[in-house]
Design a protein around this motif. Structure first.
Motif, PDB file in Angstrom:
ATOM      1  N   GLN A 219       0.837  -1.206   0.000  1.00  0.00           N
ATOM      2  CA  GLN A 219       0.000   0.000   0.000  1.00  0.00           C
ATOM      3  C   GLN A 219       0.871   1.254   0.000  1.00  0.00           C
ATOM      4  O   GLN A 219       0.573   2.232  -0.694  1.00  0.00           O
ATOM      5  CB  GLN A 219      -0.926  -0.026   1.212  1.00  0.00           C
ATOM      6  N   LYS A 223       1.146   4.451  -2.582  1.00  0.00           N
ATOM      7  CA  LYS A 223       1.106   5.854  -2.177  1.00  0.00           C
ATOM      8  C   LYS A 223       2.354   6.597  -2.672  1.00  0.00           C
ATOM      9  O   LYS A 223       2.272   7.734  -3.138  1.00  0.00           O
ATOM     10  CB  LYS A 223       1.009   5.957  -0.656  1.00  0.00           C
ATOM     11  N   LYS A 226       1.965   7.409  -6.254  1.00  0.00           N
ATOM     12  CA  LYS A 226       1.105   8.571  -6.460  1.00  0.00           C
ATOM     13  C   LYS A 226       1.859   9.857  -6.137  1.00  0.00           C
ATOM     14  O   LYS A 226       1.756  10.854  -6.858  1.00  0.00           O
ATOM     15  CB  LYS A 226      -0.143   8.459  -5.587  1.00  0.00           C
TER      16      LYS A 226
END
Length: 281
Positions: A219, A223, A226
């Protein structure tokens, strides 16, 4: 008394001793006598046997083929043939070496003694016999000298035995001390390895914990991806702002030049005003 032959000679003296004994014992073997009956071939045979004896004696001393060839003045190919028994001379000398190794030198000497008493006369002419016996006498004298030298060396070895034993004891003492020091060093290394092993176990436990958090890590990777995309957008914006900044700096520099001109004009105007006021008074 049984003669001790240096089958694995050490040093030039022992090499020469083994070389002489090999040539002496080979030259008077019955089969060799048959080969050298022809006077035209005798010198060739004696030379070949001498080279083969020299080559094998040096081989037993641990010399390389190239070294033997240089020392005996022959090609490496010739020396190699003698050493491998590919030549008849090399084969005969090698057989003599094996007979000596098996403790049969005394038998060879007895054969020579029989020849010396007259057995050789039956196989070759008197003239050839006399020539060969001259060669034999020369070799016999050399053999006796070698025999005396061997006995002398044997006596020296006995006298030096106590000193060598003491040297051996001292060498063993040093080895024991070195072994003790190595043991102490190994003990320290063992402790160090045990410490590293414990640290490794802790790291393995940490790795197990990390595997549990693997999903969270994925995860976080998303992130980060991004954020990297956003960062690239910000980088483009920063690039654009930098370009604007450069443009503004250029404009400011231009305005600074105008400002200097304006200040100069302002000073001139002030001076003119002061002059006018004086005139008006």
């Amino acid at each position: 008394m049984k003669i001790e032959i240096p089958l694995n000679p050490i040093g030039r003296q022992e090499i020469h001793q083994l070389e002489s004994i090999l040539l002496f014992a080979t030259l008077f073997r019955p089969e060799v006598i048959e080969l050298i009956k022809d006077s035209a071939e005798r010198l060739t045979w004696v030379d070949s046997l001498a080279v083969a004896a020299g080559a094998i004696a040096r081989e037993k001393a641990g010399m390389m083929t190239s070294e033997i060839a240089r020392e005996l003045g022959r090609t490496e190919q010739t020396i190699r043939k003698h050493l491998k028994g590919e030549s008849k001379a090399g084969q005969l000398v090698r057989e003599t070496y094996e007979l000596i190794k098996q403790g049969k030198l005394d038998e060879l000497i007895k054969t020579i003694e029989i020849i010396e008493k007259g057995g050789l006369k039956e196989v070759i002419a008197k003239e050839e016999y006399e020539k060969l016996m001259k060669e034999y006498e020369k070799l016999k004298l050399e053999y006796e000298a070698v025999k005396k030298e061997l006995e002398k060396m044997k006596e020296i070895a006995r006298l030096a035995e106590a000193e060598k034993a003491q040297e051996e004891i001292e060498r063993l003492r040093k080895e024991i001390e070195k072994t003790r020091m190595d043991f102490e060093r190994l003990k320290k290394e063992k402790k160090s390895i045990e410490k590293e092993l414990m640290e490794t176990k802790l790291k393995l436990m940490e790795l197990q914990s990390i595997r549990i958090e693997k999903e969270k890590f994925k995860q976080l990777e998303e992130k980060v991806k991004k954020l990297e995309d956003q960062l690239r957008g910000r980088e483009e914006e920063i690039k654009r702002l930098n370009e604007e900044k450069i443009s503004l700096i250029q404009k400011i520099e231009e305005l600074e030049a105008y400002k200097i001109k304006f200040e100069n004009i302002k000073d001139k105007i002030e001076k003119i005003r002061i002059e006018l006021e004086k005139l008006l008074e």
